[in-house]
Design an enzyme around this catalytic site. Structure first.
Site, PDB file in Angstrom:
ATOM      1  N   CYS A 181       5.162   9.695  -0.019  1.00  0.00           N
ATOM      2  CA  CYS A 181       3.817  10.222   0.203  1.00  0.00           C
ATOM      3  C   CYS A 181       3.439  11.098  -0.976  1.00  0.00           C
ATOM      4  O   CYS A 181       4.157  12.054  -1.300  1.00  0.00           O
ATOM      5  CB  CYS A 181       3.766  11.035   1.498  1.00  0.00           C
ATOM      6  SG  CYS A 181       2.155  11.790   1.809  1.00  0.00           S
TER       7      CYS A 181
ATOM      8  N   ASN B 159      10.169   4.423   2.993  1.00  0.00           N
ATOM      9  CA  ASN B 159       9.970   3.933   4.348  1.00  0.00           C
ATOM     10  C   ASN B 159      11.205   3.179   4.827  1.00  0.00           C
ATOM     11  O   ASN B 159      12.098   2.837   4.056  1.00  0.00           O
ATOM     12  CB  ASN B 159       8.780   2.950   4.379  1.00  0.00           C
ATOM     13  CG  ASN B 159       7.469   3.614   4.069  1.00  0.00           C
ATOM     14  OD1 ASN B 159       6.874   4.257   4.912  1.00  0.00           O
ATOM     15  ND2 ASN B 159       6.997   3.457   2.840  1.00  0.00           N
TER      16      ASN B 159
ATOM     17  N   HIS C 161       6.064   4.497  12.495  1.00  0.00           N
ATOM     18  CA  HIS C 161       6.150   4.502  11.026  1.00  0.00           C
ATOM     19  C   HIS C 161       7.152   5.578  10.621  1.00  0.00           C
ATOM     20  O   HIS C 161       6.818   6.763  10.518  1.00  0.00           O
ATOM     21  CB  HIS C 161       4.762   4.810  10.448  1.00  0.00           C
ATOM     22  CG  HIS C 161       4.669   4.747   8.965  1.00  0.00           C
ATOM     23  ND1 HIS C 161       3.910   3.802   8.311  1.00  0.00           N
ATOM     24  CD2 HIS C 161       5.211   5.512   7.994  1.00  0.00           C
ATOM     25  CE1 HIS C 161       3.994   4.003   6.996  1.00  0.00           C
ATOM     26  NE2 HIS C 161       4.778   5.046   6.786  1.00  0.00           N
TER      27      HIS C 161
ATOM     28  N   ARG D 295       0.827  -1.202   0.000  1.00  0.00           N
ATOM     29  CA  ARG D 295       0.000   0.000   0.000  1.00  0.00           C
ATOM     30  C   ARG D 295       0.868   1.262   0.000  1.00  0.00           C
ATOM     31  O   ARG D 295       0.996   1.946  -1.013  1.00  0.00           O
ATOM     32  CB  ARG D 295      -0.928  -0.008   1.223  1.00  0.00           C
ATOM     33  CG  ARG D 295      -2.110   0.983   1.105  1.00  0.00           C
ATOM     34  CD  ARG D 295      -1.799   2.390   1.527  1.00  0.00           C
ATOM     35  NE  ARG D 295      -1.355   2.500   2.909  1.00  0.00           N
ATOM     36  CZ  ARG D 295      -0.891   3.616   3.458  1.00  0.00           C
ATOM     37  NH1 ARG D 295      -0.783   4.717   2.733  1.00  0.00           N
ATOM     38  NH2 ARG D 295      -0.481   3.634   4.722  1.00  0.00           N
ATOM     39  N   ASP D 296       1.524   1.566   1.092  1.00  0.00           N
ATOM     40  CA  ASP D 296       2.329   2.773   1.190  1.00  0.00           C
ATOM     41  C   ASP D 296       3.549   2.700   0.280  1.00  0.00           C
ATOM     42  O   ASP D 296       4.000   3.713  -0.259  1.00  0.00           O
ATOM     43  CB  ASP D 296       2.766   2.966   2.648  1.00  0.00           C
ATOM     44  CG  ASP D 296       3.348   4.343   2.911  1.00  0.00           C
ATOM     45  OD1 ASP D 296       3.099   5.258   2.116  1.00  0.00           O
ATOM     46  OD2 ASP D 296       4.059   4.497   3.915  1.00  0.00           O
TER      47      ASP D 296
ATOM     48  N   HIS E 201      10.022   7.248   8.058  1.00  0.00           N
ATOM     49  CA  HIS E 201      10.624   7.360   6.725  1.00  0.00           C
ATOM     50  C   HIS E 201      12.107   7.655   6.895  1.00  0.00           C
ATOM     51  O   HIS E 201      12.528   8.238   7.890  1.00  0.00           O
ATOM     52  CB  HIS E 201       9.932   8.456   5.911  1.00  0.00           C
ATOM     53  CG  HIS E 201       8.601   8.040   5.381  1.00  0.00           C
ATOM     54  ND1 HIS E 201       8.162   8.388   4.120  1.00  0.00           N
ATOM     55  CD2 HIS E 201       7.616   7.296   5.916  1.00  0.00           C
ATOM     56  CE1 HIS E 201       6.954   7.875   3.912  1.00  0.00           C
ATOM     57  NE2 HIS E 201       6.602   7.212   4.987  1.00  0.00           N
TER      58      HIS E 201
END
Length: 316
Positions: A256, A265, A223, A29-30, A225
């Site tokens: 993002c 990430n 989370h 997803r991300d 980055h």
């Protein structure tokens, strides 16, 4: 790019780290959401299957957002249909922005959802076209209906450690938003360092503040980055404060779409290498994970940014 059987780090158990950590894999997803070229749905499905086979139990598979927002994830329904049972259950969350997204997720038979809030007004406007307060109210019926349907619910808070438009974000401001989201009934809170500017002292301060507000480390995921190379250090700091859930993306994929300064990430392989060496159990087969990263990198047409993948797979 060829793979080699990965060597394992020398294992020297760390006494100040937990015995085990849950990796919340966000690659499908991300990790993929910001890719310019659309990744075929069959490749995404195979990616999820490979991640599950490598031992990753929690995998965020996709997002039910309007295609105009994130074109890369417009195939959410098709992906979950392809995955079948592999894409369902409490360990296969999907992101939903509103009730319409929840309707689609429920129709697809998912067992877990996540909502994505912001600690800053500017990003709330850019991401959801709402103020922070308005976004919390938008999430209220989503969380209630999801819980009434027996789903597990996660609440993301983005821009926890800095905002590209507003600059530094006060710790108290982040905590205020986190409390409001958790009061909706979410099971877990994920703290997002969306642009990668967080540092270890900042992480400690925020976790202490949340604990003082009644949100303990046992309800938190982190989370980070890696824009400034701080993701792994920040993660280890969070683990020493009692956090047991870490978001990571296989191959270091990600960014993002609404914050252009956000790069990848924390790479799942880099995290697994560090935790293996510290004697922390993850349940992940590093060799299979590296092989999966190489496989996906070939399909994306570029090498993985993960240091561990480069070292073990012979990439440049």
């Amino acid at each position: 790019m060829s793979t080699a059987r990965p060597a394992l780090p020398q294992r020297e158990p760390a006494t100040d780290l937990p015995e085990s950590v849950t990796i919340y894999e966000v690659g499908p997803r991300d990790g993929l959401q910001n890719e310019k070229t659309v990744v075929p749905v069959e490749v995404k499905a195979e990616f999820v299957r490979r991640l599950a086979a490598a031992g990753l139990e929690t995998i965020e598979t996709t997002s039910f957002v309007p295609p105009s927002w994130v074109p890369q994830l417009a195939d959410a329904r098709e992906l979950l249909a392809d995955l079948g049972d592999v894409g369902r259950g409490a360990r296969r969350p999907v992101l939903v922005p509103n009730e319409r997204g929840l309707d689609d997720a429920l129709a697809a038979g998912v067992g877990a959802v996540a909502v994505f809030g912001s600690a800053t007004e500017t990003f709330a406007r850019k991401n959801l076209n709402r103020t922070v307060a308005e976004s919390v109210e938008m999430f209220r019926p989503v969380v209630r209906r999801a819980k009434d349907s027996g789903l597990w619910v996660r609440a993301y808070v983005s821009m926890c450690f800095g905002d590209p438009w507003e600059g530094p974000v006060p710790v108290e401001q982040v905590a205020d938003v986190a409390v409001r989201l958790m009061e909706l009934g979410a099971d877990q809170l994920s703290l997002g360092d969306t642009i990668g500017t967080g540092t270890t002292g900042h992480v400690s301060r925020l976790l202490d503040e949340l604990d003082a507000r009644g949100i303990g480390a046992d309800r938190i995921g982190v989370h980070f980055h890696d824009t400034y190379g701080q993701a792994l250090a920040n993660t280890m700091t969070a683990l020493r404060h009692g956090v047991r859930v870490v978001d990571a993306s296989t191959g270091g994929l990600g960014g993002c779409p609404y914050a252009k300064s956000a790069t990848g990430n924390l790479a799942t392989e880099d995290l697994v290498w560090a935790l293996d060496g510290a004697g922390v159990a993850t349940g992940v087969d590093l060799a299979a994970l590296v092989e999966t990263s190489v496989w996906m990198a070939e399909r994306l047409g570029r090498p993985s940014p993960s240091r561990v993948v480069k070292a073990l797979a012979g990439g440049d």
